[in-house]
Design a protein around this motif. Structure first.
Motif, mmCIF file in Angstrom:
data_model
loop_
_atom_site.group_PDB
_atom_site.id
_atom_site.type_symbol
_atom_site.label_atom_id
_atom_site.label_comp_id
_atom_site.label_asym_id
_atom_site.label_seq_id
_atom_site.Cartn_x
_atom_site.Cartn_y
_atom_site.Cartn_z
ATOM 1 N N SER A 93 3.006 0.758 -15.700
ATOM 2 C CA SER A 93 2.547 0.225 -16.841
ATOM 3 C C SER A 93 3.400 -1.138 -17.066
ATOM 4 C CB SER A 93 2.947 1.190 -18.149
ATOM 5 O OG SER A 93 2.604 0.346 -19.418
ATOM 6 N N ASN A 94 2.718 -2.244 -16.618
ATOM 7 C CA ASN A 94 3.221 -3.563 -16.417
ATOM 8 C C ASN A 94 2.647 -4.689 -17.261
ATOM 9 O OD1 ASN A 94 5.070 -2.536 -14.245
ATOM 10 N ND2 ASN A 94 3.358 -2.510 -12.989
ATOM 11 N N LYS A 95 3.347 -5.235 -17.809
ATOM 12 C CA LYS A 95 3.041 -6.537 -18.522
ATOM 13 C C LYS A 95 4.044 -7.498 -18.149
ATOM 14 C CE LYS A 95 2.315 -8.456 -23.235
ATOM 15 N NZ LYS A 95 2.482 -8.016 -24.675
ATOM 16 N N TYR A 96 3.639 -8.448 -17.547
ATOM 17 C CA TYR A 96 4.517 -9.793 -17.035
ATOM 18 C C TYR A 96 4.120 -10.997 -17.445
ATOM 19 C CZ TYR A 96 7.656 -11.812 -13.638
ATOM 20 O OH TYR A 96 8.659 -12.661 -13.285
ATOM 21 N N SER A 97 4.701 -11.715 -18.574
ATOM 22 C CA SER A 97 4.581 -12.913 -18.954
ATOM 23 C C SER A 97 3.264 -13.130 -19.552
ATOM 24 C CB SER A 97 4.521 -14.259 -17.773
ATOM 25 O OG SER A 97 4.460 -15.269 -18.367
ATOM 26 N N GLY A 98 2.651 -11.848 -20.156
ATOM 27 C CA GLY A 98 1.445 -12.024 -20.678
ATOM 28 C C GLY A 98 0.459 -11.310 -20.021
ATOM 29 N N LEU A 99 0.372 -11.046 -18.465
ATOM 30 C CA LEU A 99 -0.401 -10.547 -17.709
ATOM 31 C C LEU A 99 -0.410 -8.825 -17.853
ATOM 32 C CD1 LEU A 99 -0.146 -12.954 -14.651
ATOM 33 C CD2 LEU A 99 -1.955 -12.834 -16.918
ATOM 34 N N VAL A 100 -1.392 -8.212 -17.821
ATOM 35 C CA VAL A 100 -1.370 -6.769 -17.709
ATOM 36 C C VAL A 100 -1.769 -6.095 -16.616
ATOM 37 C CG1 VAL A 100 -1.976 -4.793 -19.301
ATOM 38 C CG2 VAL A 100 -1.413 -6.936 -20.430
ATOM 39 N N SER A 101 -0.978 -5.078 -16.178
ATOM 40 C CA SER A 101 -1.557 -4.304 -15.005
ATOM 41 C C SER A 101 -1.232 -2.808 -15.263
ATOM 42 C CB SER A 101 -0.895 -4.663 -13.682
ATOM 43 O OG SER A 101 -1.279 -3.993 -12.758
ATOM 44 N N ASN A 102 -2.060 -1.775 -15.290
ATOM 45 C CA ASN A 102 -1.800 -0.585 -15.370
ATOM 46 C C ASN A 102 -2.466 0.204 -14.222
ATOM 47 O OD1 ASN A 102 -0.341 -0.545 -18.016
ATOM 48 N ND2 ASN A 102 -2.273 -1.550 -18.755
ATOM 49 N N THR A 103 -1.594 0.660 -13.398
ATOM 50 C CA THR A 103 -2.228 1.613 -12.198
ATOM 51 C C THR A 103 -1.508 3.002 -12.110
ATOM 52 O OG1 THR A 103 -0.701 0.593 -10.818
ATOM 53 C CG2 THR A 103 -2.845 -0.397 -10.906
ATOM 54 N N ASN A 104 -2.419 4.055 -11.702
ATOM 55 C CA ASN A 104 -1.878 5.479 -11.439
ATOM 56 C C ASN A 104 -2.249 5.823 -9.986
ATOM 57 O OD1 ASN A 104 -1.266 5.286 -14.118
ATOM 58 N ND2 ASN A 104 -3.138 6.285 -14.715
ATOM 59 N N ALA A 105 -1.144 6.336 -9.100
ATOM 60 C CA ALA A 105 -1.606 6.520 -7.781
ATOM 61 C C ALA A 105 -0.739 7.475 -7.282
ATOM 62 C CB ALA A 105 -1.521 5.292 -6.840
ATOM 63 N N PRO A 106 -0.902 8.314 -6.151
ATOM 64 C CA PRO A 106 0.176 9.148 -5.893
ATOM 65 C C PRO A 106 1.442 8.546 -5.090
ATOM 66 C CG PRO A 106 -2.054 9.730 -4.920
ATOM 67 C CD PRO A 106 -2.217 8.544 -5.742
ATOM 68 N N ALA A 107 2.521 8.930 -5.082
ATOM 69 C CA ALA A 107 3.592 8.357 -4.591
ATOM 70 C C ALA A 107 3.810 9.007 -3.108
ATOM 71 C CB ALA A 107 4.953 8.848 -5.460
ATOM 72 N N ASP A 108 4.779 8.369 -2.326
ATOM 73 C CA ASP A 108 5.027 8.895 -1.116
ATOM 74 C C ASP A 108 5.613 10.353 -1.027
ATOM 75 O OD1 ASP A 108 4.180 6.693 0.006
ATOM 76 O OD2 ASP A 108 6.350 5.864 0.269
ATOM 77 N N SER A 109 5.133 11.102 0.046
ATOM 78 C CA SER A 109 5.966 12.308 0.170
ATOM 79 C C SER A 109 7.253 12.490 1.276
ATOM 80 C CB SER A 109 4.659 13.310 0.398
ATOM 81 O OG SER A 109 3.749 13.334 -0.126
ATOM 82 N N VAL A 110 7.895 13.361 0.981
ATOM 83 C CA VAL A 110 9.114 13.468 1.743
ATOM 84 C C VAL A 110 9.191 15.186 2.427
ATOM 85 C CG1 VAL A 110 11.595 13.503 1.970
ATOM 86 C CG2 VAL A 110 10.401 12.065 0.558
ATOM 87 N N ALA A 111 9.357 15.183 3.488
ATOM 88 C CA ALA A 111 9.271 16.600 4.418
ATOM 89 C C ALA A 111 11.021 16.466 4.930
ATOM 90 C CB ALA A 111 8.484 16.662 5.394
#
Length: 407
Positions: free
Chosen positions: A104-122
């Motif tokens: 959930s990002n708002k940077y100097s008035g610009l908005v970006s919201n993304t959802n995604a998997p993270a890296d995995s660790v074995a």
């Protein structure tokens, strides 16, 4: 380079232990978040879940100076982690962990919201002990002996990386490369606290091919702004001495803008002059990005306002009352040569027009000075400590006009 970030992390782990029929010696408490699972000696399986929250307020440049994010910025990341570990033998255990990231990002008035998997660790872990005590109180020296684990882990690029189809770095949830690491963990539990020290060393594995060009690529080790920060820096003093204009000047901390200094129209509270202190490629990028947000706000404001009607062409208000200009109405200055200067803020900076009229009102001389004319000399100054491969980046961060220089 965001090598340091101010913020906080909140973890809420929850674990479920399943014990086998056989119990392996004493008990080390085990546990951990879903990204670092350690099974107690008495358990066969461990399932864990946790949540993290991070908030970013700024970054450290290469010189170690902390810089705050621009106004109206709010960078947050929420992460859900899950993992499972299984005991393979009395001293061996294996684990697999992954997660899901909510940006959930708002940077100097610009908005970006993304959802995604993270890296995995074995991971595969070896326990150097058979019996370690978790105690409420240290009564003898054996109670203070810590548990020592030796482990290897492989990071799997299951998240969204800079090499995927992302719009900006704010969309990234993973590194994009395999990473193999060796790890040593020294842990001791004295209820109700557990103290752990982790030493980790690893290396990246380059992906076999670049998905766009079919070429071998090096591991991606950079974060947002890495190559921008500190590159082609133009100090405030240098920018002032060279008389730079526009975003080149404002990115070096000079508060100059013809829209405010020589106004033709009141732009209202939505208009602000954007400046950055860094003077590098990142500062010029941030100024232009923030100016886009300011321009959009000004346009929205102007569309809601009732603007004054423009004056008819060639009308000089009050000409009949000015000595020497009275005569033939709106063209009352005819009969005498005249000159004037106009200043307007173009997207590269202040543009100057000087116009001279002869006694018949015809153009006698016109001179246009583009901001590129005064900004070009600043580029070699900024490039003094810049490596050759960064020249295209530095050049485009100035982004001056070749034709404008020759006007």
């Amino acid at each position: 380079m965001r090598i340091g970030l101010s913020g906080m992390v909140l973890a809420m782990p929850a674990a479920l232990l399943l014990s086998p029929q056989r119990v392996f010696a004493g008990s080390c408490c085990g546990g951990g978040t879903a990204g670092a699972l350690l099974i107690p000696k008495s358990a066969k399986w461990l399932f864990a879940a946790s949540g993290d929250f991070e908030k970013y307020n700024g970054y450290f440049d290469r010189g170690g100076k902390y810089l705050s994010d621009p106004p109206n910025s709010d960078l947050r990341q929420y992460r859900l982690n899950g993992g499972v570990a299984v005991r393979l033998a009395s001293r061996w255990q294996a684990a697999l962990a992954s997660g899901y990231v909510f940006n959930s990002n708002k940077y100097s008035g610009l908005v970006s919201n993304t959802n995604a998997p993270a890296d995995s660790v074995a991971s595969l872990t070896y326990e150097t002990f058979d019996n370690i005590r978790c105690v409420w109180r240290v009564r003898k020296w054996q109670d203070a002996i810590p548990a020592v684990y030796l482990a290897s882990q492989l990071t799997l690029p299951t998240g969204v990386s800079p090499y995927d189809n992302v719009q900006s770095s704010f969309d990234i949830t993973g590194r994009g490369f395999y990473r193999l690491e060796g790890k040593a963990i020294v842990e001791k539990t004295i209820y109700p606290f557990t103290l752990a020290l982790t030493v980790l060393y690893g290396t990246h594995f380059a992906r076999p091919v670049n998905r766009d060009y079919g070429l071998y690529v090096e591991p991606y080790r950079k974060r947002l702004g890495d190559r921008f920060t500190g590159t082609a820096r133009l100090s405030t003093e240098q920018a002032s001495q060279l008389g730079t204009l526009g975003y080149v000047a404002r990115a070096s901390g000079l508060d100059v803008d013809a829209r405010r200094d020589h106004p033709q129209l009141e732009l209202g509270p939505a208009f602000t002059v954007v400046t950055e202190p860094g003077g590098d490629v990142l500062a010029r990028y941030r100024v232009r990005m923030r100016e886009c947000a300011v321009s959009a706000a000004v346009i929205r404001d102007l569309l809601t306002r009732e603007l004054p009607e423009p004056s008819p062409a060639w009308t000089l208000p009050g000409a009949d009352q000015v000595p020497g200009l009275a005569g033939t109405g709106p063209l009352g200055w005819l009969g005498r040569p005249r000159s004037g200067v106009g200043l307007v803020e173009g997207w590269r900076g202040t543009i100057c027009h000087r116009v001279e009229l002869d006694d018949a009102g015809r153009l006698a001389r016109v001179r246009v000075v583009d901001p590129s004319f005064v900004n070009w000399p600043a580029l070699p100054v900024a490039l003094a400590d810049t490596i050759v491969p960064d020249f295209p980046l530095a050049n485009k961060s100035f982004n001056q006009s070749y034709a404008g220089n020759d006007l």
